[in-house]
Every structure is written in structure tokens, then in C-alpha cells.
Design an enzyme around this catalytic site. Sequence first.
Site, PDB file in Angstrom:
ATOM      1  N   GLU A 133     145.147-115.236  25.234  1.00 13.91           N
ATOM      2  CA  GLU A 133     146.076-116.132  24.530  1.00 13.91           C
ATOM      3  C   GLU A 133     145.599-116.517  23.138  1.00 13.91           C
ATOM      4  OE1 GLU A 133     145.411-116.533  27.807  1.00 13.91           O
ATOM      5  OE2 GLU A 133     147.379-116.391  28.752  1.00 13.91           O
ATOM      6  N   HIS A 192     149.754-125.323  36.396  1.00 14.58           N
ATOM      7  CA  HIS A 192     150.920-124.545  35.958  1.00 14.58           C
ATOM      8  C   HIS A 192     152.184-125.391  35.844  1.00 14.58           C
ATOM      9  CE1 HIS A 192     148.250-121.281  37.107  1.00 14.58           C
ATOM     10  NE2 HIS A 192     149.060-120.426  36.538  1.00 14.58           N
TER      11      HIS A 192
END
Lengths: 381, 324
Positions: free
Chosen positions: B57, B126
Amino acid sequence: MPKTAAGRKTETKSAKLSANGNNKTASKPEPDNDSAVTDVYDVEQAQAEYVKRRKSQLTAIKKLDKDLLGEMLYQMILGRLFERKCAEVYRMGKIGGFCHLYIGQEAIAVGSMMALKEGDYVLTSYRDHVQAMIAGITPEAVMAELYGKATGNVGGKGGSMHMFSKEKGFFGGHGIVGGQIGVGTGMAYAQKYKGTDNVTLCFFGEAAVNQGLFHESLNMAQLWKIPCIYICENNKYGMGTSQARAMSIANIAKKAEGYGMAGEFVDGMDVMAVREATLRAIERARKDGSPTLLEVRAYRYMGHSMSDPGKYRTTEEIKKYQQRDPIALFQDSLKEAKVFTDQDFEDFNAKAAAAVEAAVKFADESPFPDESELMTDVFAE
Amino acid sequence: MTIRDALNAALREELIRDENVFIIGEEVAEYDGAYKVTRGLWKEFGDKRVVDSPITELGFAGLGVGAAMAGLRPVVEFMTWNFSILAADQIINHAAKMYYMSGGQFNIPIVFRGPNGSAYQVSSQHSQALEAFYANFPGLKVVMPSTAADAKGLLKSAIRDDNPVIFLEQETMYGMKGEVPDDEDFTIPLGVADIKREGADCTIVARSFTVPQALKAAEQIQAEFGVSVEVVDPRTIKPLDIETIVNSVKKTNRLVIAEESHAFASVGAEISHQVMEHAFDYLDAPVKRISTAEAPMPYARNLEVAALPSVEKIVAAVREVCYL
């Protein structure tokens, strides 16, 4: 970059002796711990290799245009004198915040950047004054930026760590260790995307190699053949911590192998060696986008920043590296190749000194930015 | 059309419109996107325009920032915004500040997008709603669509914007359907709120996940108590269209803010403060907020439901400020 508790006033030109007086006077400093890392950048060894390649180097020098050689030397001298002046005016309180100087590393920026062509890009870390000037930003604009003046390179909004010039292809001046490695990878990605054969030179210090982004970027660069030339300026110290105390292996160029990338070790005190290694990397990059990792070993004469008292190394160590001063080495070669004389060197020095004085005068006389500038340039319209 | 397909259409139209637009992210190409937002785009546009990245990322966010500095218009997909935290240095220290610290020389036309907030039982790491985090940094625009039309119109505007835009979708809403204009020049300007339901007695400011909940709550309140609730969706968190919100509060005199993020230092706290500044004398009751519980998101479904905003919680809040 964190400022040490010692504050900016304690900057030393030469490092202090350690408290117990037990300083190593041998030519090779001992590593500070028992790790397997040794000081592979051995001054004698580097000098011996330098002597060996001297003949071919003199030939290479003779092949180069005299104007280019003169400009290379001039930029090295200008960088040196400019940074010395920065230290001087910083102590006078003219420059605020952090100020990281490039003294001792001039051959790296000059040797590599002056091998570029139109449309190539450059970006570097917070130690960016000299790269900015080689890119074509005037000493006046850089000094005025350091003074936080409206006439500064970015109008007083960036300061020492954030020089930029879109026009000159200079993409900053970045303050987070290693952050620019991802950005540089993206710049080179865009150059390839647009179908050019241009390249990006991405400079960073050896301590940035321990950041995750270095590894993430090199992986993508080799995977996608991104024409980025990663120039690791190994000046032996990440802030105040020696490489030996922070990295599990000493040979950074070897890390390229982990990505299947070309990697090369370069003597960063030898401007011609830097130029030639960069040209080899540029050739690979222009051909098919292949990236390269260059580990260019130099030595940072000054502290990490102006607030670094330098207690982690000895005067002897600094002096040892200064025996191979990049400007002196280059001048010796230029003299031996009969390109320039001592008088020429004096003229270059005088010209650079005058440019630095003019920059300081300009910065001193320039106004501070208008307060209305506070809220401009937050968003592009 | 679903929100998923509306986003897909926006991406496709902008890829056609501007060859400097490219999409990069994990599984956006060959796999068609983890949530299928990029479905079919790799097949249509190829490797150059739709790029599968490694799971890296920080790396691909940085690559996007550099590419944007050099003139491209990257659309960077995070598989979920939770993973953007790994890339926060590039988003916050680089993308958000580059234009300013380069004295207006290098703008960063980049969109970071992906699902934000909770899904179903995906637990603590998440399920985070990160709008308040990103909205706290000058230099970033923050967008949160709640309908298919808004999703398309706002994403197209985000891609055309010359600044970094944080574009927050909601995983559980990808399948929601709505009318979407077919016009390829259909855009919705950033920074303009939308009144999703007109009303006279109480204002609910909701965004993304809580907009459908607020609309249902408004219906229930209307049916049960005959009280008319207005639902305002700012759509863009930054810049915030506070004027539309304030005008609504001046009309209704009561305000409930429903948000999926945690309450502490949230966007709702900011809206509440701005309403106090601009409409203090108009408020007939303290502003009430419904947010996610101040705990990491639990896995067990009953605990997750308890943590999240709901129609019932919003109804209760409206009753409280309306003294029903």
C-alpha cells in the site's frame, strides 16, 4: 526530522572527543558493537582503487568538454561555499528550523545530475540545497527560502527541506526519511507511461534503506521496469547512528540483487566515477526502463543537521575521510590532465564566493511573505 | 443501477475521456476488483491503464503521488480503507502537502478510493470509518457518496479535480440501486450537500452508511408521530457545505447527526460545532449524535449490531431532540 535535545547552538564543525578520552586513532574505526558489520568503506582501500583507475579517468576527463568540466567543478565549489555560509548564517539566527548540509557529498549530486538530459527528473531528501542549485534554482532563491522570505524558491512556505522547481524538473526536497523513494518511482513511472525515454534520479541516504518504502519501491520498479535510478548517498550516518549500528549488512548495493535489479557500488568522493556509474544506469533506463540501485559512498563532514553535536564520532575519523576530499581530488585530476590551472581554481572559488555573498545579500534584503500567503496554495483551483 | 456499477461507469468514462487517468491497486485488473468496482476495465483498457499492484500500500500510494506530480491522474484503489493506514505517510505527508510546500508548483491530481467502514462481521481491523482522520489534514478533499447517482457524479468530479481526493465508499452499500443519469458529462460538484428528504421539524445529517438508515427513520417518525424530518447528506466532508446544513437547522431547529465513525473528534463533532457557531440561537434542543461505539469493532454479529448506528438508534435520537 527530529531535532536533538542539544539544540541548534551546539553544532560543532569538528566532532568532539568522547568523554572517556579513549578515541581510536587507528585509520580504521572499530564498529560500535560486536555485529558482523565492519567498516567496508576503507579510506586506504578506496584511495588505492582510485589510484588504479586514475589513468583511465584522466583519459575520460580529456574527452569531456572543458566547459562541462568547469561547470562540474564550479557547482561542487559553489555547493561547498554555499553550505558553509548556511552554517554561518544559521548560527546567526538567520535560518530557522532544520538545516541539513551537504558538505563532503558534492561529487554525488554533481557527478550524477550533470549526466542528465532535458526532461529527466530529480528529487531528493531534506538535504537538498545543492541538488536544487545544480538543477538550476538560483543560489539567491535557495538562500531566500532558507531565510523564509517571499522571494524564496517556494515563497517561504517550504524552507530548507522543501526546495522545488517544476520548470527545472526538480521535484523536491522531502522531509520524511525515504518518503521520496515512492514518489520518485511514480515520477519515473509517469515518464515511461508517457512514452518518453527520460529517467528520474531519486536520491536518499543510507538510513532510508531500512524503511519499508525502499523495498516496496524497488520491487515495483524492477517488476515493471520503471526508469528510476536510486542513488543511495551512503554518508555512513543516519542522523547520529552509524550504519554499522543500524543495518544488518554493510553492502547496500547488494540489496539490488534481492530484486533482480542492477546494483553498483560507487566511490562518492570521485566525481568522475559517479558520473560514469550514473551514465551506465541511465543507458539501462533509457533502453528499456530498467532501474538501478547505486550505492555511492561518501562522508558527511558536518552533523546530521545544524542541531547535531556530533558526539558519536571522532575528529580523527572526520579528518581521515577529508584526506579524500571530492573537490581536492577532482582539482588534482583536472590539473594533471592540464584542463585547468591553480589560477582557474582560484577564479572558480572567487566566482562561487561572490555568488554566495550575492545570495545572502538578496535574502537579507528580501521581504517576508505577506500574511495573506498563509492560506494560498492549500488547494489547486 | 447499483452503486458498484455507477462507480464502474464513472471510472470507465474517465478512462476514455483522459488518457492520463489510470487505475492502480490490489486485484483491480485481472481479478476484476475485490468488490468488482473495476469489473471489465482491465479487459477493455489493458495493462497500461488498469494495473494490478503487489500488496504494497505505501509503495503504490507513493507511486501514485509521484505519477500525479509528473502529470498523470492516478486512481488508487485500496481494497479497504483500513489498509490505507499503511499508506498514510504518502497520503498525508506527501499528497496533502505537496502543493503548499512547493509554493503552488506541484499539485497532486489523485483519487484514493475504496470501501470505508464496516462490512458484515469482518472484525476490528477491517471495519473502520476513517473520514475524520483524513478530513483533519489540510490539502485533502474527502468525499462520501450514499447513492448510485452521487457515486457516479462525485467520482467523476474527484478524478477531474486537481487535488488529492479521499473517496470513501461503503462495502455493504455497493449493491444498492438507484437512478443514474446516462450522460457522460454528468458530474456532481464537490462541496455541495444534497437534501435527501425534505422536512420541517427536525434535521438529520447523515452520510454514506447512515443515509439509508436516516431515511427509514424519517419515515417511521412521520408515520408514528406525524413529525416531518429532513435528511441532509453533505456528500463531501471536505470542503463541507455547512450552509445547507445550517439553513436546514434554522428551519427545523433540531439536529441529529448520524455517522458510522466513532464519536470522539468525529466529523459529527465538527458539524455540531459549526452549527453552534452559525445557528446557536435557532437550536431548540441540544444536538444529538449517533455514532459507532467507542470500542474496536467486535466480530460477534449481535455485538457488531450493538456497536453500529441503526434505524432504531436514529429514531430514538430524533424522539429525544423533538421531545416525543
